[in-house]
Write a protein that holds these residues in place. Structure first.
Motif, PDB file in Angstrom:
ATOM      1  N   LEU A 289     -33.999  30.370 -84.448  1.00  0.00           N
ATOM      2  CA  LEU A 289     -33.992  29.934 -83.044  1.00  0.00           C
ATOM      3  C   LEU A 289     -33.381  28.548 -82.891  1.00  0.00           C
TER       4      LEU A 289
ATOM      5  N   CYS B  43     -30.933  27.494 -79.923  1.00  0.00           N
ATOM      6  CA  CYS B  43     -31.112  26.314 -79.053  1.00  0.00           C
ATOM      7  C   CYS B  43     -29.826  25.503 -78.968  1.00  0.00           C
TER       8      CYS B  43
ATOM      9  N   ALA C  89     -31.361  24.733 -75.017  1.00  0.00           N
ATOM     10  CA  ALA C  89     -32.815  24.666 -75.203  1.00  0.00           C
ATOM     11  C   ALA C  89     -33.077  23.709 -76.368  1.00  0.00           C
TER      12      ALA C  89
ATOM     13  N   ILE D  25     -35.384  22.913 -79.706  1.00  0.00           N
ATOM     14  CA  ILE D  25     -36.286  23.617 -80.640  1.00  0.00           C
ATOM     15  C   ILE D  25     -37.644  22.926 -80.755  1.00  0.00           C
TER      16      ILE D  25
ATOM     17  N   GLU E 128     -39.265  21.386 -78.362  1.00  0.00           N
ATOM     18  CA  GLU E 128     -40.047  21.796 -77.192  1.00  0.00           C
ATOM     19  C   GLU E 128     -40.501  23.246 -77.342  1.00  0.00           C
ATOM     20  N   VAL E 129     -39.620  24.081 -77.878  1.00  0.00           N
ATOM     21  CA  VAL E 129     -39.971  25.501 -78.063  1.00  0.00           C
ATOM     22  C   VAL E 129     -41.104  25.623 -79.090  1.00  0.00           C
ATOM     23  N   SER E 130     -40.996  24.886 -80.199  1.00  0.00           N
ATOM     24  CA  SER E 130     -42.049  24.937 -81.239  1.00  0.00           C
ATOM     25  C   SER E 130     -43.380  24.539 -80.647  1.00  0.00           C
TER      26      SER E 130
ATOM     27  N   ALA F 204     -44.311  24.609 -77.504  1.00  0.00           N
ATOM     28  CA  ALA F 204     -44.776  25.571 -76.495  1.00  0.00           C
ATOM     29  C   ALA F 204     -45.361  26.820 -77.159  1.00  0.00           C
ATOM     30  N   ILE F 205     -44.725  27.311 -78.200  1.00  0.00           N
ATOM     31  CA  ILE F 205     -45.268  28.540 -78.803  1.00  0.00           C
ATOM     32  C   ILE F 205     -46.445  28.222 -79.724  1.00  0.00           C
TER      33      ILE F 205
END
Ligand code: UDX
Ligand code: UDX
Length: 484
Positions: free
Chosen positions: A248, A252, A257, A259, A261-263, A265-266
């Protein structure tokens, strides 16, 4: 239950551990520290390694692990001993841990995938030969499922060939889950201890040792094969998470996006959890790749091709991630790095260890050298001779340093002791390990000496952008792309 409640043949006094490596050394040091009533002999065929374990200066132990020096300092010479005396130590032992390396086979059947069990087999033969009375044999090395059966059969057939009716053996699997860099705290406070076996008394004898400092609820008893498979599965799951987040990270960079922020969030989803979600240059270390290859090999041998393909893809993403970072560096530097100086910060496969086995730095540096870059490599703990070994002599500066013609062609490296020197006249600096010292670099000052347009490639999210001040330097961050 206390030690005295066991039948006499399960009362443990003397332990031998074969293999004084990253697992055997720290594990036995912590057991010795927590169980002063036990005598522990750690043996290894490698004389130099044993000398290093015995060195007076605790900074010279063969392994760098935070807190290891203190534990060894407390126990060595009291109830913890390091020697090359394999036979004698086995003879005295009530319990023998096998903690030797099990590399991937490089030839023959299963080459490139299956684990090479020759060291484990030779240890089993030594145990069968030298052991006296009843001995509990423990697999500490990570092994393919069903290896305990092989060990049992070797122990019994060698024993029978000696016609020795006094000897008897119980075999247990007790995989180690410590991670390098946090080995001592992992050993002192593990999430769980796993003991696989069939012999109840032997299992409890081992559990009793761990109960000196670990609550019984954390000591899990399983059958042998579940224990062997659980170790492979735990490493495969952890590696799979790293490959998932790394896949991912590329996504990103293409989309804008981020990564991190994604890490976050998940990871806040309890079902997913926040661990092992850091994007990076790919996983390294002695275990993940070897254990997944082993799982792939075993799955194929069982006719489970889809299962094998699934786990193999975790490795494919890992290789791809390393290649894509190297390609990103080349393309950013106008598609040409021949004779350009590039600083490399970090060679260990993660911070807080001097271990560089399967480090992503090896493959990334090799690819950059193939393109004839000149690398200036810094690592606070990996020794220069080890970096030279890992990158093979053909790329070493040593042979070429007085040879102007070879130097003119680029494609060599030097090891730098000072971080700052990796920046001098460099077109780029690549952060490959998340060492603390790289988080406090004086960017403004150091980047002044770089060749414009200069680049920092941060593959570990080490740079805090609010601290990063530089007039002429750009940053590329993994999973976040170009920052300025
Ligand atoms: C461990 C595990 O044992 C391995 O299965 C797991 O997958 C990774 O962690 P590790 O401690 O990291 O291995 O290996 P290493 O640091 O290479 O140490 C193994 C030691 O065993 C070496 O010092 C080697 O000299 C020694 N050895 C090997 C013996 O003493 N006798 C042998 O027959 C073979
Ligand atoms: C691993 C297992 O964690 C441990 O339980 C087992 O006993 C041995 O193998 P280790 O290889 O020492 O331990 O280190 P680990 O912390 O698991 O890291 C492995 C690799 O994954 C490193 O290269 C690390 O940088 C990388 N990693 C880890 C990431 O890239 N992102 C993460 O979020 C976590």
């Amino acid at each position: 239950m206390v030690q005295g409640d066991y039948p006499k043949r399960f009362m443990i006094k003397n332990i031998c551990c074969i293999g004084a490596g990253y697992v055997g050394g720290p594990t036995m040091s912590v057991i010795a520290d927590r169980c002063p009533h036990l005598n522990i002999n750690v043996v290894d065929l490698n004389k130099k390694r044993i000398e290093a374990w015995n060195s007076k200066d605790l900074n010279k132990l063969p392994i760098f692990e935070p807190g290891l020096d203190e534990v060894v300092g407390n126990t060595r010479g009291k109830n913890l001993f390091f020697s090359t005396n394999v036979g004698e130590s086995i003879k005295k032992a009530d319990m023998v841990f096998i903690s030797v390396n099990t590399p991937t086979k490089s030839r023959g059947i299963g080459s490139g995938e299956a684990s090479d069990l020759s060291w484990v087999e030779s240890c089993a033969r030594d145990v069968a030969k030298y052991a006296e009375g009843h001995t509990i044999v423990i697999e500490k090395s990570t092994l393919p499922v069903k290896t305990a059966a092989t060990i049992k059969s070797i122990l019994n057939s060698v024993k029978n060939s000696f016609k020795d009716t006094e000897k008897s053996f119980a075999v247990l699997s007790n995989p180690e889950f410590l991670a390098e860099g946090t080995a001592i705290s992992d050993l002192k406070n593990p999430d769980r201890v796993l003991i696989g076996g069939e012999d109840h008394d032997a299992i409890e004898a081992l559990a009793n040792i761990y109960k000196s400092w670990i609550v019984d609820e954390k000591i899990i008893r399983t059958n042998l094969w579940s224990s062997e498979l659980s170790k492979l599965a735990a490493n495969a799951f952890l590696a799979q998470r790293v490959s998932s987040i790394n896949s991912l990270s590329a996504f990103c960079e293409e989309t804008g996006a981020n990564i991190y922020e994604v890490s976050k969030a998940i990871g806040l989803d309890n079902r997913i959890g926040d661990k092992f979600l850091k994007a990076g240059p790919g996983f390294g270390g002695s275990c993940f790749k070897k254990d997944i290859l082993n799982l792939v090999y075993l799955s194929r041998s069982l006719g489970l091709d889809e299962v094998a393909d699934y786990w193999e893809s975790v490795l494919q993403i890992n290789n791809w991630q390393q290649k894509r970072i190297y390609k990103k560096i080349v393309s950013t530097l106008f598609g040409n790095i021949s004779n350009k100086q590039i600083g490399i910060l970090g060679f260990a496969f993660k911070s807080n260890t001097n271990d560089f086995r399967e480090s992503p730095a090896i493959s990334i540096c090799r690819d950059l050298l193939e393109e004839r870059a000149i690398l200036k490599i810094h690592d606070p703990k990996v020794e220069a001779k080890d970096i030279e070994k890992a990158l093979e002599n053909e790329f070493s500066d040593i042979d070429n340093c007085n040879n102007k013609k070879s130097r003119d062609q680029g494609g060599y490296f030097v090891v730098e002791k000072e971080i700052e020197k990796t920046f001098y006249n460099s077109h780029a600096v690549v952060i490959l390990t998340e060492w603390e010292e790289y988080k406090i670099i004086d960017w403004e000052n150091f980047t002044k000496n770089m060749i414009a347009p200069s680049w920092i490639f941060d593959t570990r999210n080490v740079i805090d952008e609010s601290d990063f001040k530089s007039n002429n330097c750009n940053i590329w961050k993994i999973g976040n792309g170009i920052k300025n």
